[in-house]
Scaffold this motif. Structure first.
Motif, PDB file in Angstrom:
ATOM      1  N   VAL A  87       0.874  -1.169   0.000  1.00  0.00           N
ATOM      2  CA  VAL A  87       0.000   0.000   0.000  1.00  0.00           C
ATOM      3  C   VAL A  87       0.911   1.219   0.000  1.00  0.00           C
ATOM      4  O   VAL A  87       1.767   1.363   0.873  1.00  0.00           O
ATOM      5  CB  VAL A  87      -0.931   0.007   1.234  1.00  0.00           C
ATOM      6  N   LEU A  88       0.739   2.089  -1.000  1.00  0.00           N
ATOM      7  CA  LEU A  88       1.575   3.279  -1.171  1.00  0.00           C
ATOM      8  C   LEU A  88       0.938   4.452  -0.442  1.00  0.00           C
ATOM      9  O   LEU A  88      -0.250   4.733  -0.629  1.00  0.00           O
ATOM     10  CB  LEU A  88       1.705   3.600  -2.667  1.00  0.00           C
ATOM     11  N   GLU A  89       1.732   5.147   0.377  1.00  0.00           N
ATOM     12  CA  GLU A  89       1.227   6.311   1.117  1.00  0.00           C
ATOM     13  C   GLU A  89       2.306   7.378   1.220  1.00  0.00           C
ATOM     14  O   GLU A  89       3.498   7.076   1.145  1.00  0.00           O
ATOM     15  CB  GLU A  89       0.779   5.909   2.522  1.00  0.00           C
ATOM     16  N   GLY A  90       1.878   8.611   1.399  1.00  0.00           N
ATOM     17  CA  GLY A  90       2.771   9.708   1.733  1.00  0.00           C
ATOM     18  C   GLY A  90       2.542  10.033   3.199  1.00  0.00           C
ATOM     19  O   GLY A  90       1.409  10.158   3.632  1.00  0.00           O
ATOM     20  N   GLU A  91       3.619  10.149   3.963  1.00  0.00           N
ATOM     21  CA  GLU A  91       3.451  10.328   5.407  1.00  0.00           C
ATOM     22  C   GLU A  91       4.510  11.274   5.953  1.00  0.00           C
ATOM     23  O   GLU A  91       5.699  11.071   5.730  1.00  0.00           O
ATOM     24  CB  GLU A  91       3.565   8.965   6.093  1.00  0.00           C
ATOM     25  N   ASN A  92       4.034  12.307   6.635  1.00  0.00           N
ATOM     26  CA  ASN A  92       4.930  13.261   7.284  1.00  0.00           C
ATOM     27  C   ASN A  92       4.058  14.140   8.177  1.00  0.00           C
ATOM     28  O   ASN A  92       3.141  14.793   7.683  1.00  0.00           O
ATOM     29  CB  ASN A  92       5.649  14.120   6.241  1.00  0.00           C
ATOM     30  N   PRO A  93       4.335  14.204   9.487  1.00  0.00           N
ATOM     31  CA  PRO A  93       3.501  15.032  10.364  1.00  0.00           C
ATOM     32  C   PRO A  93       3.584  16.523  10.042  1.00  0.00           C
ATOM     33  O   PRO A  93       2.707  17.284  10.428  1.00  0.00           O
ATOM     34  CB  PRO A  93       4.040  14.736  11.768  1.00  0.00           C
ATOM     35  N   ARG A  94       4.623  16.950   9.308  1.00  0.00           N
ATOM     36  CA  ARG A  94       4.762  18.358   8.941  1.00  0.00           C
ATOM     37  C   ARG A  94       4.371  18.605   7.486  1.00  0.00           C
ATOM     38  O   ARG A  94       4.729  19.611   6.896  1.00  0.00           O
ATOM     39  CB  ARG A  94       6.200  18.822   9.193  1.00  0.00           C
ATOM     40  N   ARG A  95       3.596  17.692   6.923  1.00  0.00           N
ATOM     41  CA  ARG A  95       3.247  17.783   5.512  1.00  0.00           C
ATOM     42  C   ARG A  95       2.269  18.909   5.230  1.00  0.00           C
ATOM     43  O   ARG A  95       1.499  19.311   6.102  1.00  0.00           O
ATOM     44  CB  ARG A  95       2.637  16.462   5.031  1.00  0.00           C
ATOM     45  N   MET A  96       2.304  19.376   4.011  1.00  0.00           N
ATOM     46  CA  MET A  96       1.323  20.342   3.547  1.00  0.00           C
ATOM     47  C   MET A  96      -0.025  19.623   3.450  1.00  0.00           C
ATOM     48  O   MET A  96      -0.096  18.508   2.925  1.00  0.00           O
ATOM     49  CB  MET A  96       1.733  20.877   2.181  1.00  0.00           C
ATOM     50  N   LEU A  97      -1.056  20.246   3.973  1.00  0.00           N
ATOM     51  CA  LEU A  97      -2.392  19.671   3.881  1.00  0.00           C
ATOM     52  C   LEU A  97      -3.130  20.322   2.725  1.00  0.00           C
ATOM     53  O   LEU A  97      -3.128  21.554   2.583  1.00  0.00           O
ATOM     54  CB  LEU A  97      -3.169  19.848   5.185  1.00  0.00           C
TER      55      LEU A  97
END
Length: 193
Positions: A12-22
């Motif tokens: 399962v492909l995901e982008g993950e970063n708590p400081r990501r642009m929403l």
């Protein structure tokens, strides 16, 4: 034997970063079209597709792959193509603040043409009572039947259309590049309630 098993693995492909642009979702191209149903569009969207940045996140970190909404960098798309993925419709996109003062180009809005019911129904643990187990079924632990994708390297999971599934060949191609914050989850670790 081990190499044969590895060749049939999916993630399962995901982008993950708590400081990501929403980002906010953007409109579907037409009344019969959806970015999430895995079918070719009847009407092409106007380019560039404007992807709204949520207020307060204008200076947050950009990701090469957002997934939701379906946006990826041009470089990420080129890597997918280089890995043999050939079932994506892409449209130039600009990530833009509400007032238009912040804009990020070099992105594609993408439509994956391929919706596959690939869950192994004997090993997948569903959390919902959705008897059809399609579109947005609650999943506690996913198992992919490697025979169901029929050679597709990337597709949307029919049981939960927000899940993008990639073949190990695609994972290796992406990992060979300096893309940060891209995550490949083992299907058994995928949870969608």
């Amino acid at each position: 034997m081990l190499e044969e098993k590895r060749e049939s693995r999916y993630y399962v492909l995901e982008g993950e970063n708590p400081r990501r642009m929403l980002l906010y979702d953007f409109d579907d191209p037409g009344p019969q079209d959806s970015w999430l149903i895995g079918q070719r569009f009847h009407s092409a969207p106007t380019e560039p597709v404007v992807v709204p940045i949520q207020p307060g996140y204008e200076r947050a970190e950009l990701l090469p792959y957002f997934g939701t909404p379906p946006v990826m960098s041009n470089e990420f798309f080129e890597t997918l193509k280089g890995a043999g993925v050939d079932n994506i419709e892409t449209y130039d996109a600009v990530l833009q603040s509400e007032d238009g003062t912040v804009q990020h180009r070099g992105f594609k809005a993408f439509n994956i043409v391929g919706l596959i019911s690939a869950a192994d129904l004997t090993r997948t643990k569903f959390s919902s009572n959705n008897p059809e187990r399609l579109i947005d079924a609650g999943i506690e632990s996913l198992a992919i039947d490697p025979n169901k994708p029929k050679g597709l390297l990337m597709f949307r999971l029919a049981e939960n259309v927000g899940a993008v599934i990639v073949h190990d060949k695609v994972r290796r191609a992406i990992e060979s590049k300096p893309f940060l914050h891209v995550v490949f989850r083992e299907p058994s670790q995928f949870i969608s309630l």
